[in-house]
Write an enzyme that holds these catalytic residues in place. Structure first.
Site, PDB file in Angstrom:
ATOM      1  N   ASP A   7      41.770  14.411  -5.200  1.00  0.00           N
ATOM      2  CA  ASP A   7      42.710  12.862  -4.469  1.00  0.00           C
ATOM      3  C   ASP A   7      43.259  14.042  -3.154  1.00  0.00           C
ATOM      4  O   ASP A   7      43.962  14.816  -3.568  1.00  0.00           O
ATOM      5  CB  ASP A   7      43.330  12.564  -5.376  1.00  0.00           C
ATOM      6  CG  ASP A   7      43.353  10.742  -5.049  1.00  0.00           C
ATOM      7  OD1 ASP A   7      42.877  10.577  -4.364  1.00  0.00           O
ATOM      8  OD2 ASP A   7      44.780  10.528  -6.178  1.00  0.00           O
ATOM      9  N   GLU A   9      46.660  11.356  -1.775  1.00  0.00           N
ATOM     10  CA  GLU A   9      48.061  10.531  -2.324  1.00  0.00           C
ATOM     11  C   GLU A   9      48.207  11.322  -4.101  1.00  0.00           C
ATOM     12  O   GLU A   9      47.450  10.507  -4.279  1.00  0.00           O
ATOM     13  CB  GLU A   9      48.213   9.384  -1.641  1.00  0.00           C
ATOM     14  CG  GLU A   9      48.167   9.152   0.030  1.00  0.00           C
ATOM     15  CD  GLU A   9      47.840   7.919   0.596  1.00  0.00           C
ATOM     16  OE1 GLU A   9      48.988   7.338   0.200  1.00  0.00           O
ATOM     17  OE2 GLU A   9      46.798   7.333   1.023  1.00  0.00           O
ATOM     18  N   SER A  90      39.450  10.513  -0.782  1.00  0.00           N
ATOM     19  CA  SER A  90      40.481   9.448  -0.683  1.00  0.00           C
ATOM     20  C   SER A  90      39.766   8.721  -0.245  1.00  0.00           C
ATOM     21  O   SER A  90      39.434   8.349   0.973  1.00  0.00           O
ATOM     22  CB  SER A  90      41.357  10.637   0.252  1.00  0.00           C
ATOM     23  OG  SER A  90      42.457   9.452   0.543  1.00  0.00           O
TER      24      SER A  90
END
Length: 199
Positions: A7, A9, A90
């Site tokens: 991922d 963030e 993402s």
């Protein structure tokens, strides 16, 4: 053949929407996929708030220009990429991610696209595919890769659980409590060690 799926963030860079919420003084925008599992619902809600405040892509990009990767993220990514293939998967958008990819040394990222009008208003968003993280992991598996995945939010759980090894990284207490079988780490050194042991 292994491939690591990360991922973005909360794992490699700060949460973009939280940074923008602080910069714009709109606390409602601090809500992220850690709080809201339904991504479409979350994004439509964000777009409506931006419209209410007359804010568009430029204002968000101005905030993103000031965001740096989390301390140690680039070094972690560099070391990981020296030993195996890595893809960042993402739910963010190319218009947000590109400046951050530059700061991370241009890793590969699969993400989505914002629909933006000529005046810069964000009018919608186009997801690459349904359940993009899980779909991508399954597609990689279908072409002969074994996946190892890590993320911090609700929308990462499916790809983590579908992988041969999966780890929570700097996740919430609630997500950790709801998924006690998933190893959870707080430091890049711990995560790197766990990934290396899974290769």
């Amino acid at each position: 053949m292994n491939i690591v799926c990360l991922d973005l963030e909360g794992v490699l860079v700060p949460e973009i929407w939280i940074a923008f919420a602080e910069a714009s003084g709109i606390p409602e925008l601090k809500r992220t996929t850690r709080d809201e599992p339904d991504y479409d619902k979350l994004m439509n809600w964000r777009i409506n708030i931006l419209k209410e405040h007359g804010l568009g892509l430029k204002e968000i990009q101005d905030t993103i220009a000031k965001i740096d990767p989390l301390p140690g993220a680039k070094e972690f990514l560099d070391e990981l990429r020296s030993i195996t293939q890595v893809i960042i998967i993402s739910d963010t958008f190319t218009q947000f991610a590109t400046p951050l990819m530059k700061k991370l040394g241009w890793p590969t990222i699969f993400c989505n696209t914002l629909e933006v009008s000529e005046n810069g208003e964000i009018t919608g968003f186009k997801m690459r595919c349904p359940q993009s993280k899980l779909t991508t992991v399954k597609a990689l598996q279908s072409i002969g890769y074994e996946t190892i995945a890590s993320g911090d939010s609700h929308n990462d759980l499916a790809m983590i659980k579908a992988s041969k090894a999966g780890f929570l990284f700097r996740s919430t207490e609630q997500i950790k409590k709801d998924n006690p079988n998933l190893p959870a780490f707080e430091s890049y050194d711990e995560l790197l060690k766990a990934i290396k042991e899974s290769l």
